[in-house]
Design an enzyme around this catalytic site. Structure first.
Site, PDB file in Angstrom:
ATOM      1  CE1 TYR A 135      11.140  45.878  21.747  1.00 30.15           C
ATOM      2  CE2 TYR A 135      12.500  46.882  20.033  1.00 30.15           C
ATOM      3  CZ  TYR A 135      11.775  45.813  20.516  1.00 30.15           C
ATOM      4  OH  TYR A 135      11.684  44.670  19.764  1.00 30.15           O
ATOM      5  CG  HIS A 281       8.205  43.183  15.326  1.00 35.83           C
ATOM      6  ND1 HIS A 281       8.378  44.446  15.850  1.00 35.83           N
ATOM      7  CD2 HIS A 281       9.193  42.439  15.859  1.00 35.83           C
ATOM      8  CE1 HIS A 281       9.426  44.462  16.658  1.00 35.83           C
ATOM      9  NE2 HIS A 281       9.947  43.257  16.669  1.00 35.83           N
ATOM     10  NE  ARG A 284      11.520  38.471  15.333  1.00 41.01           N
ATOM     11  CZ  ARG A 284      12.295  37.414  15.579  1.00 41.01           C
ATOM     12  NH1 ARG A 284      12.392  36.449  14.676  1.00 41.01           N
ATOM     13  NH2 ARG A 284      12.966  37.291  16.702  1.00 41.01           N
TER      14      ARG A 284
END
Length: 382
Positions: A135, A281, A284
């Site tokens: 991330y 994802h 999501r």
């Protein structure tokens, strides 16, 4: 490794039902849900299930081999374990359980920045074979520190996540208090009391925490402060300016995850990425987007010979793996299936899910007369 699965749970639906019985509702809904109205979550798997394969029953066939070479390593199957956040919330020690099983079965495990095991612990369990998903931090110093830790731990592949410029709007998590900052409501406490095995194991292992991020967090943060830290640390979207320094620093293979457009693949190739993971994802983040398999079709047609094209989102079974490979993916990843299995079966969940997927995929290969995983496109009914 010898394939062995629990015959009481021969399908993903069986694992889902058992997981629902074993873990608190707020944890199950975090795992099971998508964003907004779950349109893309449902579409992901539905579009994969529309794909049909052609069998060649009278062809000469000696054996089917699912071993697959990727980035210089030969894996025992063409699928791996996707990065999943907060795994320890859904079942204590979940990332360690899955990483160990992945190593034993010789498939890749991708560790998320925001899961509940550290870079160093997973490297130890997988003997340096796990992949790491980044991330992208807002601060270059944090980014460089995490990359250096992954390099020191000998991770062979760094996966840069691109599809979380904002946190997804997830109604279930908001109702359950799992949006940032999380909170523990009376309803959630009652759910915990109704799942004594989960509660006891959580007590033994301790409250799940962002283990990789601990060195960058102040000690003793309360929930509100933790939420502020997460929003501050991971604010901003990934772009060319942010990616270029990563390619310069990282000496191993580099993969861009969350790709859903031809334009992003073009940029990945230009910036020197070795592979992309087409993904939304798991439904999501963007409910109005295409399914992952729909996004992958034009990418495979244009770029398959220039970069490794992998896919996750919507793949639930070994049959789904076969369908996705038939559409031209070089490799596949699954997230929820493995987490359902661990939530249902605890320490045995990793081995069960991998064995089940291998057995399902092997059966499809032999049924349609497919000798190698790269031959699956020959069986696609267009």
């Amino acid at each position: 490794m010898q394939l062995k699965y629990n015959s009481n749970y021969p399908s993903v639906e069986d694992l889902i039902n058992q997981a629902k019985r074993k873990i608190p509702r707020f944890a199950f809904e975090y795992l099971d849900g998508g964003c907004n109205e779950d349109v893309n979550l449902i579409k992901n798997t539905a579009d994969i299930r529309d794909i049909e394969l052609k069998p060649y029953y009278l062809s000469k066939h000696i054996k089917s081999e699912m071993k697959t070479e990727l980035f210089g390593h030969t894996y025992d199957a063409p699928f791996g374990i996707s990065p999943v956040g907060l795994q320890g919330l859904m079942w204590p020690n979940a990332p360690e359980i899955l990483a160990k099983a992945a190593y034993e079965h010789n498939i890749p495990f991708i560790l998320s920045t925001v899961t509940t095991a550290s870079i160093e612990r997973i490297a130890e369990l997988t003997h340096g074979r796990a992949w790491y998903q980044l991330y992208h931090p807002a601060e270059a110093a944090v980014r460089d520190s995490i990359i250096q830790r992954a390099e020191d731990a000998q991770y062979p592949v760094l996966v840069v996540l691109s599809d979380v410029p904002t946190f997804g709007f997830r109604p279930r998590d908001i109702r359950n208090g799992l949006a940032m900052p999380p909170r523990m409501t009376l309803r959630n406490i009652l759910q915990i009391l109704g799942r004594p095995e989960w509660a006891l194991k959580t007590l033994i292992h301790g409250q799940p925490a962002f283990e990789t991020l601990k060195p960058y967090m102040e000690k003793g943060l309360n929930m509100a402060q933790l939420g502020q830290f997460m929003n501050r640390t991971f604010s901003g979207r990934v772009n060319e300016e942010r990616i270029a320094p990563i390619r310069d620093k990282w000496k191993g293979k580099l993969v861009l995850k969350g790709v859903a457009s031809e334009e992003d693949v073009q940029m990945a190739i230009r910036l020197g990425f070795d592979g992309v993971i087409v993904s939304n994802h798991g439904g999501r983040q963007l409910d109005a987007g295409q399914s992952a398999i729909a996004s992958m079709h034009p990418i495979v047609e244009k770029y398959k010979n220039q970069i490794k094209v992998m896919m996750d989102s919507g793949i639930r079974s070994g049959v789904d793996v076969a369908r996705t490979l038939a559409c031209g993916a070089d490799f596949t990843f699954l997230g929820r299936t493995f987490m359902y299995s661990v939530a249902a079966l605890g320490n045995e969940g990793g081995n069960h899910a991998i064995s089940l997927l291998k057995i399902q995929l092997q059966q499809v290969m032999e049924q349609v007369c497919c000798e190698r995983t790269e031959d699956f496109p020959n069986h696609l009914i267009k």
